[in-house]
Design a protein around this motif. Structure first.
Motif, short mmCIF file in Angstrom:
data_model
loop_
_atom_site.label_atom_id
_atom_site.label_comp_id
_atom_site.label_asym_id
_atom_site.label_seq_id
_atom_site.Cartn_x
_atom_site.Cartn_y
_atom_site.Cartn_z
N LYS A 155 0.83 -1.20 0.00
CA LYS A 155 0.00 0.00 0.00
C LYS A 155 0.87 1.26 0.00
O LYS A 155 0.55 2.25 -0.66
N LEU A 177 -7.71 7.97 -1.58
CA LEU A 177 -8.50 6.78 -1.22
C LEU A 177 -9.01 6.07 -2.45
O LEU A 177 -8.98 4.83 -2.53
N TRP A 181 -6.92 2.82 -2.38
CA TRP A 181 -7.76 1.87 -1.66
C TRP A 181 -9.03 1.48 -2.43
O TRP A 181 -9.76 0.61 -1.99
N THR A 183 -11.78 3.23 -2.88
CA THR A 183 -13.01 3.68 -2.23
C THR A 183 -12.95 5.17 -2.04
O THR A 183 -11.87 5.76 -2.00
N ASP A 186 -13.35 6.75 3.86
CA ASP A 186 -12.24 6.35 4.71
C ASP A 186 -12.76 5.48 5.85
O ASP A 186 -13.36 5.98 6.79
N VAL A 191 -6.85 6.91 7.76
CA VAL A 191 -5.90 5.99 7.15
C VAL A 191 -4.91 6.72 6.25
O VAL A 191 -3.72 6.38 6.21
N TYR A 195 -0.73 6.75 6.67
CA TYR A 195 0.22 6.35 5.62
C TYR A 195 1.14 7.50 5.22
O TYR A 195 2.29 7.26 4.83
#
Length: 227
Positions: A155, A177, A181, A183, A186, A191, A195
Protein backbone atom coordinates in the motif's frame (compact mmCIF):
# COMPACT_ATOMS: atom_id res chain seq x y z
CA UNK A 1 -2.51 16.95 -17.02
CA UNK A 2 -3.84 19.52 -19.48
CA UNK A 3 -7.65 19.61 -19.67
CA UNK A 4 -9.75 21.75 -22.01
CA UNK A 5 -13.27 22.59 -20.80
CA UNK A 6 -15.75 23.86 -23.40
CA UNK A 7 -18.79 25.19 -21.52
CA UNK A 8 -20.94 28.25 -22.32
CA UNK A 9 -22.69 28.41 -18.93
CA UNK A 10 -20.52 30.89 -17.01
CA UNK A 11 -21.45 29.47 -13.60
CA UNK A 12 -20.67 25.87 -14.55
CA UNK A 13 -17.55 26.79 -16.51
CA UNK A 14 -16.04 28.86 -13.71
CA UNK A 15 -16.90 26.15 -11.16
CA UNK A 16 -15.11 23.51 -13.26
CA UNK A 17 -12.13 25.81 -13.82
CA UNK A 18 -11.64 26.47 -10.09
CA UNK A 19 -12.41 22.92 -8.96
CA UNK A 20 -10.14 21.14 -11.44
CA UNK A 21 -7.27 23.55 -10.84
CA UNK A 22 -7.62 22.93 -7.09
CA UNK A 23 -7.19 19.21 -7.88
CA UNK A 24 -3.89 19.97 -9.62
CA UNK A 25 -4.97 19.94 -13.27
CA UNK A 26 -3.91 22.56 -15.81
CA UNK A 27 -7.22 23.81 -17.24
CA UNK A 28 -8.24 26.03 -20.12
CA UNK A 29 -11.82 27.23 -20.61
CA UNK A 30 -13.60 27.97 -23.90
CA UNK A 31 -17.12 29.43 -24.10
CA UNK A 32 -18.13 28.50 -27.68
CA UNK A 33 -17.86 25.51 -29.99
CA UNK A 34 -15.55 27.19 -32.54
CA UNK A 35 -13.28 28.51 -29.77
CA UNK A 36 -13.10 25.06 -28.20
CA UNK A 37 -12.28 23.44 -31.55
CA UNK A 38 -9.49 25.96 -32.19
CA UNK A 39 -7.94 25.43 -28.75
CA UNK A 40 -8.20 21.63 -29.04
CA UNK A 41 -6.34 21.78 -32.35
CA UNK A 42 -3.70 24.18 -31.04
CA UNK A 43 -2.28 22.15 -28.17
CA UNK A 44 -1.93 18.60 -26.84
CA UNK A 45 -4.64 17.75 -24.32
CA UNK A 46 -4.96 14.91 -21.85
CA UNK A 47 -8.76 15.31 -21.83
CA UNK A 48 -11.55 17.36 -23.39
CA UNK A 49 -14.74 18.15 -21.44
CA UNK A 50 -17.45 19.22 -23.88
CA UNK A 51 -20.88 20.61 -23.19
CA UNK A 52 -23.42 19.24 -25.66
CA UNK A 53 -25.23 22.53 -26.40
CA UNK A 54 -22.73 25.25 -27.38
CA UNK A 55 -23.06 28.50 -29.33
CA UNK A 56 -21.66 28.45 -32.85
CA UNK A 57 -21.08 24.71 -32.99
CA UNK A 58 -22.47 21.89 -30.86
CA UNK A 59 -20.31 19.66 -28.70
CA UNK A 60 -21.20 16.75 -30.96
CA UNK A 61 -19.95 18.67 -34.00
CA UNK A 62 -16.72 19.60 -32.22
CA UNK A 63 -16.16 15.96 -31.24
CA UNK A 64 -16.97 14.66 -34.75
CA UNK A 65 -14.62 17.17 -36.37
CA UNK A 66 -11.73 16.27 -34.07
CA UNK A 67 -12.25 12.54 -34.61
CA UNK A 68 -12.39 13.04 -38.39
CA UNK A 69 -9.06 14.90 -38.18
CA UNK A 70 -7.47 12.04 -36.26
CA UNK A 71 -7.46 13.51 -32.75
CA UNK A 72 -7.67 10.70 -30.19
CA UNK A 73 -7.94 12.83 -27.04
CA UNK A 74 -10.51 11.37 -24.57
CA UNK A 75 -13.80 13.29 -24.63
CA UNK A 76 -16.21 13.58 -21.70
CA UNK A 77 -19.56 14.99 -22.82
CA UNK A 78 -21.74 17.06 -20.47
CA UNK A 79 -25.44 17.59 -21.04
CA UNK A 80 -28.59 18.64 -19.23
CA UNK A 81 -30.49 16.11 -21.36
CA UNK A 82 -30.98 12.75 -19.69
CA UNK A 83 -32.49 10.81 -22.59
CA UNK A 84 -30.85 7.48 -23.39
CA UNK A 85 -30.93 8.34 -27.09
CA UNK A 86 -28.88 11.49 -26.49
CA UNK A 87 -26.26 9.55 -24.54
CA UNK A 88 -26.06 6.80 -27.17
CA UNK A 89 -25.70 9.33 -30.00
CA UNK A 90 -22.93 11.14 -28.14
CA UNK A 91 -20.99 7.94 -27.55
CA UNK A 92 -21.50 6.69 -31.10
CA UNK A 93 -20.26 9.97 -32.55
CA UNK A 94 -16.92 9.90 -30.76
CA UNK A 95 -17.38 10.75 -27.07
CA UNK A 96 -15.72 8.39 -24.56
CA UNK A 97 -18.07 9.11 -21.65
CA UNK A 98 -21.24 11.07 -20.93
CA UNK A 99 -22.27 12.83 -17.72
CA UNK A 100 -25.69 14.35 -17.10
CA UNK A 101 -26.13 17.71 -15.37
CA UNK A 102 -26.43 18.36 -12.51
CA UNK A 103 -23.60 16.11 -11.35
CA UNK A 104 -21.56 15.66 -8.19
CA UNK A 105 -18.01 17.01 -8.54
CA UNK A 106 -16.61 13.80 -7.02
CA UNK A 107 -18.32 11.79 -9.78
CA UNK A 108 -16.83 14.08 -12.41
CA UNK A 109 -13.36 13.56 -10.92
CA UNK A 110 -13.86 9.79 -10.90
CA UNK A 111 -14.91 9.84 -14.59
CA UNK A 112 -11.91 12.02 -15.47
CA UNK A 113 -9.50 9.70 -13.67
CA UNK A 114 -11.00 6.63 -15.38
CA UNK A 115 -10.54 8.21 -18.82
CA UNK A 116 -6.99 9.33 -18.04
CA UNK A 117 -6.12 5.85 -16.74
CA UNK A 118 -7.47 4.33 -19.93
CA UNK A 119 -5.32 6.70 -21.96
CA UNK A 120 -2.22 5.90 -19.90
CA UNK A 121 -2.78 2.17 -20.35
CA UNK A 122 -2.68 2.66 -24.11
CA UNK A 123 0.73 4.37 -23.91
CA UNK A 124 3.98 2.81 -22.68
CA UNK A 125 4.56 3.94 -19.12
CA UNK A 126 7.90 5.03 -17.79
CA UNK A 127 9.84 2.15 -16.22
CA UNK A 128 11.36 4.47 -13.62
CA UNK A 129 9.92 7.41 -11.73
CA UNK A 130 12.25 9.95 -10.13
CA UNK A 131 11.78 13.06 -7.98
CA UNK A 132 15.04 14.63 -6.81
CA UNK A 133 17.10 11.73 -5.42
CA UNK A 134 14.03 9.52 -4.80
CA UNK A 135 13.67 6.76 -7.37
CA UNK A 136 10.98 4.12 -7.99
CA UNK A 137 11.75 1.21 -10.33
CA UNK A 138 8.32 0.06 -11.51
CA UNK A 139 9.60 -3.20 -12.96
CA UNK A 140 11.08 -4.41 -9.67
CA UNK A 141 8.90 -2.18 -7.43
CA UNK A 142 12.11 -1.07 -5.78
CA UNK A 143 12.44 2.32 -4.06
CA UNK A 144 15.65 4.11 -3.19
CA UNK A 145 16.64 7.54 -1.98
CA UNK A 146 20.15 8.88 -2.41
CA UNK A 147 21.13 5.37 -3.48
CA UNK A 148 19.85 3.67 -0.31
CA UNK A 149 17.02 1.14 -0.50
CA UNK A 150 13.69 2.14 1.08
CA UNK A 151 11.55 -0.82 2.18
CA UNK A 152 7.82 -0.19 1.70
CA UNK A 153 4.64 -2.22 2.05
CA UNK A 154 2.39 -2.81 -0.98
CA UNK A 155 0.00 0.00 0.00
CA UNK A 156 2.88 2.39 0.72
CA UNK A 157 4.30 1.59 -2.72
CA UNK A 158 0.94 2.23 -4.40
CA UNK A 159 0.59 5.52 -2.52
CA UNK A 160 4.12 6.64 -3.42
CA UNK A 161 3.71 5.63 -7.08
CA UNK A 162 0.54 7.75 -7.29
CA UNK A 163 2.34 10.82 -5.93
CA UNK A 164 5.48 10.29 -8.02
CA UNK A 165 3.51 9.83 -11.25
CA UNK A 166 2.54 13.52 -11.14
CA UNK A 167 5.12 15.50 -9.12
CA UNK A 168 3.69 18.74 -7.76
CA UNK A 169 0.06 17.69 -8.20
CA UNK A 170 -2.00 18.05 -5.04
CA UNK A 171 -4.05 14.95 -4.19
CA UNK A 172 -7.03 15.27 -1.86
CA UNK A 173 -7.69 12.51 0.67
CA UNK A 174 -10.68 11.43 -1.44
CA UNK A 175 -8.54 11.07 -4.58
CA UNK A 176 -5.89 9.11 -2.67
CA UNK A 177 -8.50 6.78 -1.22
CA UNK A 178 -10.08 6.22 -4.63
CA UNK A 179 -6.75 5.47 -6.35
CA UNK A 180 -4.95 3.49 -3.63
CA UNK A 181 -7.76 1.87 -1.66
CA UNK A 182 -10.46 1.81 -4.35
CA UNK A 183 -13.01 3.68 -2.23
CA UNK A 184 -14.18 7.25 -1.69
CA UNK A 185 -14.85 6.64 1.99
CA UNK A 186 -12.24 6.35 4.71
CA UNK A 187 -13.12 3.26 6.80
CA UNK A 188 -10.57 4.14 9.48
CA UNK A 189 -11.21 7.93 9.42
CA UNK A 190 -7.47 8.75 9.26
CA UNK A 191 -5.90 5.99 7.15
CA UNK A 192 -4.44 8.49 4.65
CA UNK A 193 -2.82 10.51 7.44
CA UNK A 194 -1.37 7.33 8.94
CA UNK A 195 0.22 6.35 5.62
CA UNK A 196 1.53 9.87 5.04
CA UNK A 197 3.35 9.66 8.39
CA UNK A 198 4.74 6.23 7.46
CA UNK A 199 5.99 7.43 4.08
CA UNK A 200 7.56 10.54 5.57
CA UNK A 201 9.44 8.49 8.13
CA UNK A 202 10.80 6.24 5.37
CA UNK A 203 11.57 8.63 2.50
CA UNK A 204 12.18 12.00 4.19
CA UNK A 205 13.60 11.29 7.63
CA UNK A 206 17.33 12.02 7.72
CA UNK A 207 17.28 14.09 4.51
CA UNK A 208 17.64 17.86 4.32
CA UNK A 209 14.95 18.18 1.65
CA UNK A 210 11.45 16.92 2.53
CA UNK A 211 9.65 15.69 -0.60
CA UNK A 212 6.22 14.74 0.79
CA UNK A 213 4.32 17.92 1.64
CA UNK A 214 0.97 18.82 3.18
CA UNK A 215 -1.05 21.46 1.33
CA UNK A 216 -3.29 22.69 4.11
CA UNK A 217 -6.97 22.47 3.27
CA UNK A 218 -6.34 20.52 0.04
CA UNK A 219 -4.27 17.37 0.56
CA UNK A 220 -0.77 16.13 -0.20
CA UNK A 221 1.84 16.38 -2.94
CA UNK A 222 5.34 15.17 -3.63
CA UNK A 223 7.93 17.44 -5.24
CA UNK A 224 11.49 18.70 -4.97
CA UNK A 225 10.60 22.33 -4.30
CA UNK A 226 12.01 23.65 -1.00
CA UNK A 227 9.56 24.68 1.74
Amino acid sequence: MNILVVEDDARVGDFLLRGLRAEGYAVQLARTGPEGLALARADDRALLILDLMLPGMSGIEVCQTLRAEGFQVPVLMLSAMNQTEDKVNGLRLGADDYLTKPFAFEELLARIEALLRRGRQQRPRAATLQVADLQLDRERMHVSRAGRTVVLTAKELAFLELLMSAPGRVYSRERILANVWGTNEDPLTNVVDVYVRRLRSKIDEGHALALLKTVRGFGYKLDAEPG
